[in-house]
Scaffold this motif. Structure first.
Motif, PDB file in Angstrom:
ATOM      1  N   TYR A  60      73.575 -60.449  88.605  1.00 50.89           N
ATOM      2  CA  TYR A  60      72.683 -60.564  87.551  1.00 50.89           C
ATOM      3  C   TYR A  60      72.922 -61.276  86.367  1.00 50.89           C
ATOM      4  O   TYR A  60      72.046 -61.742  85.562  1.00 50.89           O
ATOM      5  CB  TYR A  60      72.581 -58.814  87.216  1.00 50.89           C
ATOM      6  CG  TYR A  60      71.842 -58.089  88.078  1.00 50.89           C
ATOM      7  CD1 TYR A  60      70.697 -58.536  88.519  1.00 50.89           C
ATOM      8  CD2 TYR A  60      72.320 -56.906  88.619  1.00 50.89           C
ATOM      9  CE1 TYR A  60      69.857 -57.611  89.553  1.00 50.89           C
ATOM     10  CE2 TYR A  60      71.666 -56.270  89.737  1.00 50.89           C
ATOM     11  CZ  TYR A  60      70.415 -56.662  90.067  1.00 50.89           C
ATOM     12  OH  TYR A  60      69.666 -55.821  90.822  1.00 50.89           O
TER      13      TYR A  60
ATOM     14  N   CYS B 235      71.373 -64.700  87.135  1.00 61.45           N
ATOM     15  CA  CYS B 235      69.907 -64.515  87.096  1.00 61.45           C
ATOM     16  C   CYS B 235      69.500 -64.309  85.808  1.00 61.45           C
ATOM     17  O   CYS B 235      68.490 -64.768  85.194  1.00 61.45           O
ATOM     18  CB  CYS B 235      69.668 -63.111  87.656  1.00 61.45           C
ATOM     19  SG  CYS B 235      68.047 -62.542  87.447  1.00 61.45           S
TER      20      CYS B 235
ATOM     21  N   LEU C   7      64.514 -63.980  92.170  1.00 57.85           N
ATOM     22  CA  LEU C   7      65.355 -62.879  92.570  1.00 57.85           C
ATOM     23  C   LEU C   7      64.944 -61.943  93.688  1.00 57.85           C
ATOM     24  O   LEU C   7      63.473 -61.546  93.277  1.00 57.85           O
ATOM     25  CB  LEU C   7      65.858 -62.064  91.178  1.00 57.85           C
ATOM     26  CG  LEU C   7      66.764 -60.924  91.461  1.00 57.85           C
ATOM     27  CD1 LEU C   7      68.021 -61.284  92.089  1.00 57.85           C
ATOM     28  CD2 LEU C   7      66.772 -60.304  90.138  1.00 57.85           C
TER      29      LEU C   7
ATOM     30  N   PHE D 146      65.135 -58.333  94.771  1.00 59.60           N
ATOM     31  CA  PHE D 146      65.915 -57.073  94.727  1.00 59.60           C
ATOM     32  C   PHE D 146      66.164 -56.151  95.930  1.00 59.60           C
ATOM     33  O   PHE D 146      65.461 -56.459  97.187  1.00 59.60           O
ATOM     34  CB  PHE D 146      64.839 -56.195  93.944  1.00 59.60           C
ATOM     35  CG  PHE D 146      64.925 -56.601  92.506  1.00 59.60           C
ATOM     36  CD1 PHE D 146      65.529 -56.141  91.558  1.00 59.60           C
ATOM     37  CD2 PHE D 146      63.766 -57.700  92.145  1.00 59.60           C
ATOM     38  CE1 PHE D 146      65.498 -56.700  90.196  1.00 59.60           C
ATOM     39  CE2 PHE D 146      63.792 -57.860  90.746  1.00 59.60           C
ATOM     40  CZ  PHE D 146      64.738 -57.663  89.747  1.00 59.60           C
TER      41      PHE D 146
ATOM     42  N   ARG E 189      57.834 -64.066  96.989  1.00 58.13           N
ATOM     43  CA  ARG E 189      57.631 -64.152  95.954  1.00 58.13           C
ATOM     44  C   ARG E 189      58.602 -64.837  94.979  1.00 58.13           C
ATOM     45  O   ARG E 189      58.137 -65.479  93.815  1.00 58.13           O
ATOM     46  CB  ARG E 189      57.313 -62.691  95.148  1.00 58.13           C
ATOM     47  CG  ARG E 189      56.841 -62.491  93.956  1.00 58.13           C
ATOM     48  CD  ARG E 189      56.756 -60.965  93.479  1.00 58.13           C
ATOM     49  NE  ARG E 189      58.001 -60.336  93.539  1.00 58.13           N
ATOM     50  CZ  ARG E 189      58.261 -59.097  93.060  1.00 58.13           C
ATOM     51  NH1 ARG E 189      57.191 -58.178  92.991  1.00 58.13           N
ATOM     52  NH2 ARG E 189      59.316 -58.586  93.246  1.00 58.13           N
TER      53      ARG E 189
END
Lengths: 311, 367
Positions: B54, B57, B86, B88, B157
């Motif tokens: 994270y 990111c 990213l 998830f 995506r």
């Protein structure tokens, strides 16, 4: 399934609730329908042994009655104005509340306070805030009321909101403000609950993808909240059509400014009036008409939300 | 795009008044991920691997340290300006949008000079959908997809805006065993085809070992070892790494070194060049045992599990930390089930010696 030999026990345990429901909900509903279709029914006469013909007389009388049409107009107008405004405001407030970290609980409580306050009392407070003390016609005024004071502070002219010289539109404005304010807490509550159950990862994903705040709101928050919004709108319409205390709270028993009593009466108000004048047949017919209107509006809502509510 | 982490540290302020120290999630993480590599961050839960991801990111800010993408310092940049994709753990696909709308969404966010025409957006959407092989599912909603398909949509995506770095948070943890095997190869293939520098987080050592170019093993916020999967397996830096990698896990014994001889219990198993006498922990990989009637290590036979290609011999030795020892033996050469005891000799390069106190590796050679 319960064993058939045991079923009588189940019925026994359910019986208190069933009996109460039958006596206080079931029978009144049936009786309302019965009275609505008995022409010119009045319960006192009926008790005296009068008989009535079955027919649509109560309905035709009610529909052609100017006062009823006026009540219906008021009710529809109030619904059309207040439901969108309160839903929109509630959504904005809920989103803002949800993004505030400090004092969130305190603010939630404050926004919920109207819900636990008596609506007649709120109506009287609103009436007082908009009220002008003194003689509006001669201009000898002691107090303009909080709303007019703020109008005047910003250089505007004072308006007679709910007194003898008030116009219909200013009356409606007062009622809309009051109803929206009164309707907000419940809507905020369900929307806030919805917001807090939205997975935070959707917002993280949107952030990583560089989604603007406005787009996040319109493309993610609103669709994800659509079930709660639909619920709020449907219950808002139902509540709006059943509205009565709004007018009573602000204008008192006259249901309108002194010079034009009954001008802001609602459909439920009309039903009460008819009942208190012991026109039970007419009241029942009006109640059935109200029921049908609410049914149609709710079905319409459900139809629209099926297309717009996403999951 | 190479990704450079310099002394990356993340400290979460402590809210529990009973404990006075703050929580160090990641401590002094320094490593440069070479361009185009697939790197696996590996460790048990709470080791700081997700926090590290994270921070790369941009969803979490490092307490100290710097992050570079190529030569750009991105430490202060918000995630949307870093050019990262990213994925998830639970995919976070927008439930109200179709697959196509989900993949299009990041492209529609582009502003200014990056803005694409409608045709370009659609073309890129379909290209990436083809890459992850979901181009026949474009009009479905996420709820109508299987876990594996949702995973592909999530990857599509993340890829559609052509990120500089692709980040995957536990990408396989929500899939069943068969799909996991298939999807991890898929991730490898997509990464090879796009040549995007990719970092993924996992607690499953097999997953990390099977597809990574490099694995980073972490424990309690501290990097334990970085290297190619085989190197880390063959050459663990400490007992934790040795225990964390490998299935079945490594067998750990209490042992000691006396006069250069390595003892497990009372059995002297190896002659080493370790000069100081000391208490040690000995780790032996399951494949490090060889059945040998004259072998130095004697164990009580507990059972034999046939796995087809190999057999797994379960035995008991008092010096072992775990209740049983699991060794993997060639199926041709298994002990008969009636035997009371088995004797092993050991493959020296599968036997690791660790300091008992520090659990650090003691390197040695066999004399």
């Amino acid at each position: 399934m319960v064993d058939s030999k045991q079923q009588w026990k189940a019925w026994l345990y359910l019986s208190p609730a069933i009996i109460l429901l039958l006596v206080f909900t079931g029978w009144p509903i049936i009786n309302t329908i019965r009275m609505a279709f008995l022409e010119g029914y009045r319960s006192l006469e009926a008790a005296g042994g009068a008989t009535y013909q079955i027919g649509f007389g109560n309905f035709t009388k009610v529909i052609s009655y100017g006062k009823f049409i006026n009540c219906m107009k008021n009710t529809v107008l109030i619904c059309i104005l207040t439901v969108p405004i309160s839903s929109m405001l509630a959504l904005i407030i809920a989103v803002c509340l949800n993004s505030i970290k400090p004092l969130q609980k305190l603010l939630q409580t404050i926004f919920f306070l109207p819900y636990v306050t008596n609506s007649i009392a709120i109506g009287m407070v609103f009436a007082a805030m908009f009220n002008i003390v003194g003689n509006v016609v001669t201009g000898s005024i002691q107090s303009y009321g909080i709303k007019n004071d703020s109008n005047r502070f910003f250089g505007g002219h004072w308006i007679d909101w709910n007194n003898v010289s008030s116009t219909y539109s200013s009356n409606i404005t007062v009622m809309v403000v009051y109803i929206v304010w009164n309707a907000l807490p419940f809507k905020i509550l369900i929307l806030l609950g919805g917001l807090q159950s939205v997975n935070k990862q959707y917002y993280d994903a949107a952030r990583v993808d560089g989604t603007s705040r406005v787009r996040t709101f319109t493309k993610i928050t609103v669709p994800l909240l659509s079930p709660m919004i639909a619920y709020g709108v449907i219950t808002g319409f139902i509540g709006g059509f059943k509205g009565y205390t709004s007018s009573g709270g602000i204008f008192g028993e006259t249901m309108g400014p002194a010079q034009d009593a009954g001008r802001l009466n609602t459909m439920v108000g009309f039903i009460y009036d008819s009942l208190s004048n012991s026109y039970q047949g007419r009241a029942s017919a009006a109640a059935l008409i109200l029921f049908v209107i609410i049914l149609i509006v709710t079905l319409l809502n459900l139809y629209v939300s099926k297309k717009k509510v996403h999951y | 795009m190479k990704v450079e982490l310099q002394h990356l540290t993340k400290i979460f302020p402590n809210r529990n008044k009973k404990i006075h120290s703050d929580v160090v999630a990641v401590s002094d993480f320094t490593y440069t991920i070479p361009d185009g590599q697939l790197v696996g961050l590996l460790g048990p839960s709470g080791c700081g691997k997700s926090t590290s991801l994270y921070m790369i990111c941009g969803l979490q800010k490092p307490t100290s340290g710097k992050i570079f993408f190529g030569d750009d310092d991105v430490t202060e940049l918000p995630p949307e300006n870093r050019g990262v994709g990213l994925v998830f753990q639970n995919y976070a696909l927008y439930p109200h949008m179709t697959v196509k709308q989900n993949i299009l969404f990041p492209l529609q966010n582009l502003k200014g000079s990056d803005k694409l025409t409608k045709e370009d957006m659609l073309k890129r959407t379909y290209d990436v959908a083809k890459l992850v092989q979901i181009d026949d599912l474009m009009d479905r909603k996420p709820s109508e997809l299987s876990g594996g398909q949702q995973q592909r949509v999530a990857i599509a995506r993340a890829l559609v805006k052509m990120p500089r770095v692709l980040l995957l948070d536990e990408p396989l943890s929500n899939l069943d065993a068969r799909l996991r095997l298939q999807t991890r190869e898929e991730i490898r293939r997509i990464q090879r085809e796009t040549k995007i520098t990719t970092v993924f987080v996992t607690h499953d050592q097999e997953e990390a070992m099977s597809i990574s170019d490099t694995i980073v093993v972490m424990k309690k916020g501290v990097v334990q070892q970085i290297g190619a999967p085989q190197d880390v397996y063959d050459n663990p830096a400490n007992l934790f790494v040795a225990k964390f990698l490998g299935t079945p896990p490594i067998n750990v014994f209490n042992g000691k070194v006396e006069g250069g001889k390595l003892y497990i219990g009372d059995d002297a198993v190896l002659n080493t060049n370790i000069e100081n006498d000391c208490e040690v922990m000995v780790g032996i990989r399951p494949e490090g045992f060889v059945l040998d009637p004259n072998g130095p290590m004697q164990c009580k036979l507990n059972g034999i599990e046939v796995m087809g290609r190999d057999v797994s011999v379960v035995s008991v030795n008092d010096a072992c930390v775990a209740p049983t020892i699991r060794s993997i033996i060639d199926a041709d050469n298994k002990p008969s089930a009636g035997d009371e005891t088995v004797r092993f000799s050991l493959k020296m390069h599968k036997v690791f010696v660790f300091d008992k106190a520090t659990e650090e590796r003691i390197h040695y050679e066999v004399k």
